[in-house]
Design a protein around this motif. Structure first.
Motif, mmCIF file in Angstrom:
data_model
loop_
_atom_site.group_PDB
_atom_site.id
_atom_site.type_symbol
_atom_site.label_atom_id
_atom_site.label_comp_id
_atom_site.label_asym_id
_atom_site.label_seq_id
_atom_site.Cartn_x
_atom_site.Cartn_y
_atom_site.Cartn_z
ATOM 1 N N PHE A 1 64.300 -20.051 -32.099
ATOM 2 C CA PHE A 1 64.101 -20.723 -30.835
ATOM 3 C C PHE A 1 65.408 -21.368 -30.361
ATOM 4 N N HIS A 2 66.137 -21.938 -31.321
ATOM 5 C CA HIS A 2 67.428 -22.554 -30.994
ATOM 6 C C HIS A 2 68.389 -21.508 -30.427
ATOM 7 N N GLU A 3 68.395 -20.339 -31.010
ATOM 8 C CA GLU A 3 69.270 -19.269 -30.520
ATOM 9 C C GLU A 3 68.874 -18.821 -29.118
ATOM 10 N N CYS A 4 67.593 -18.807 -28.824
ATOM 11 C CA CYS A 4 67.131 -18.469 -27.467
ATOM 12 C C CYS A 4 67.662 -19.484 -26.462
ATOM 13 N N ALA A 5 67.587 -20.759 -26.825
ATOM 14 C CA ALA A 5 68.083 -21.811 -25.941
ATOM 15 C C ALA A 5 69.595 -21.686 -25.752
ATOM 16 N N GLN A 6 70.307 -21.356 -26.827
ATOM 17 C CA GLN A 6 71.756 -21.171 -26.705
ATOM 18 C C GLN A 6 72.084 -20.011 -25.772
ATOM 19 N N MET A 7 71.378 -18.920 -25.899
ATOM 20 C CA MET A 7 71.644 -17.755 -25.051
ATOM 21 C C MET A 7 71.293 -18.045 -23.591
ATOM 22 N N LEU A 8 70.187 -18.725 -23.353
ATOM 23 C CA LEU A 8 69.829 -19.083 -21.987
ATOM 24 C C LEU A 8 70.868 -20.043 -21.406
ATOM 25 N N GLY A 9 71.306 -20.989 -22.203
ATOM 26 C CA GLY A 9 72.362 -21.904 -21.763
ATOM 27 C C GLY A 9 73.639 -21.166 -21.421
ATOM 28 N N GLN A 10 74.000 -20.171 -22.233
ATOM 29 C CA GLN A 10 75.183 -19.358 -21.940
ATOM 30 C C GLN A 10 74.992 -18.551 -20.666
ATOM 31 N N ARG A 11 73.808 -18.008 -20.503
ATOM 32 C CA ARG A 11 73.517 -17.230 -19.290
ATOM 33 C C ARG A 11 73.634 -18.122 -18.051
ATOM 34 N N MET A 12 73.112 -19.321 -18.144
ATOM 35 C CA MET A 12 73.207 -20.257 -17.028
ATOM 36 C C MET A 12 74.671 -20.619 -16.768
ATOM 37 N N ASN A 13 75.413 -20.893 -17.824
ATOM 38 C CA ASN A 13 76.812 -21.292 -17.697
ATOM 39 C C ASN A 13 77.684 -20.169 -17.151
ATOM 40 N N ASN A 14 77.428 -18.945 -17.580
ATOM 41 C CA ASN A 14 78.263 -17.810 -17.183
ATOM 42 C C ASN A 14 77.844 -17.169 -15.863
ATOM 43 N N SER A 15 76.796 -17.701 -15.246
ATOM 44 C CA SER A 15 76.326 -17.112 -13.994
ATOM 45 C C SER A 15 77.347 -17.332 -12.883
ATOM 46 N N ALA A 16 77.182 -16.586 -11.816
ATOM 47 C CA ALA A 16 78.074 -16.703 -10.659
ATOM 48 C C ALA A 16 77.783 -17.962 -9.848
ATOM 49 N N GLU A 17 76.696 -18.639 -10.193
ATOM 50 C CA GLU A 17 76.335 -19.864 -9.479
ATOM 51 C C GLU A 17 77.433 -20.906 -9.694
ATOM 52 N N GLU A 18 77.742 -21.655 -8.652
ATOM 53 C CA GLU A 18 78.854 -22.592 -8.744
ATOM 54 C C GLU A 18 78.448 -23.988 -9.194
ATOM 55 N N SER A 19 77.347 -24.507 -8.684
ATOM 56 C CA SER A 19 76.974 -25.881 -9.033
ATOM 57 C C SER A 19 76.023 -25.896 -10.226
ATOM 58 N N ILE A 20 75.995 -27.030 -10.889
ATOM 59 C CA ILE A 20 75.080 -27.200 -12.020
ATOM 60 C C ILE A 20 73.639 -27.065 -11.547
ATOM 61 N N GLN A 21 73.333 -27.606 -10.377
ATOM 62 C CA GLN A 21 71.974 -27.493 -9.859
ATOM 63 C C GLN A 21 71.570 -26.034 -9.685
ATOM 64 N N GLU A 22 72.474 -25.219 -9.197
ATOM 65 C CA GLU A 22 72.185 -23.782 -9.032
ATOM 66 C C GLU A 22 71.998 -23.109 -10.386
#
Length: 90
Positions: A1-22
């Motif tokens: 489960f921890h690894e899933c959260a890490q991967m989702l966090g990476q996906r969010m961080n590496n997205s083209a979205e510019e703001s944290i809210q996005e």
């Protein structure tokens, strides 16, 4: 489960979205298949800011989750997203 959260966090961080809210909105939609409400976004953004400050003060704690305080905070936000009722009962 921890690894899933890490991967989702990476996906969010590496997205083209510019703001944290996005980035948070992207993670919410990925997990729940729904658009995030402004109230929920505000709560998660506030959580992110508090976590980022905490991890910036204690880098050793941050390093246990990710490379930077921002990524560590996103990992915890991702874990919260994965534990929402909307995600579990999807």
């Amino acid at each position: 489960f921890h690894e899933c959260a890490q991967m989702l966090g990476q996906r969010m961080n590496n997205s083209a979205e510019e703001s944290i809210q996005e980035k948070i909105a992207l993670g919410y939609r990925a997990v729940t298949s729904q658009k995030i409400t402004s109230d929920r976004l505000s709560e998660l953004h506030q959580l992110f800011l508090e976590l980022q400050q905490t991890y910036a003060k204690d880098l050793s704690l941050s390093k246990k989750l990710a490379a930077t305080p921002e990524q560590a905070a996103l990992t915890v936000v991702a874990s919260v997203l994965l534990n929402l009722d909307e995600a579990i009962n999807r």
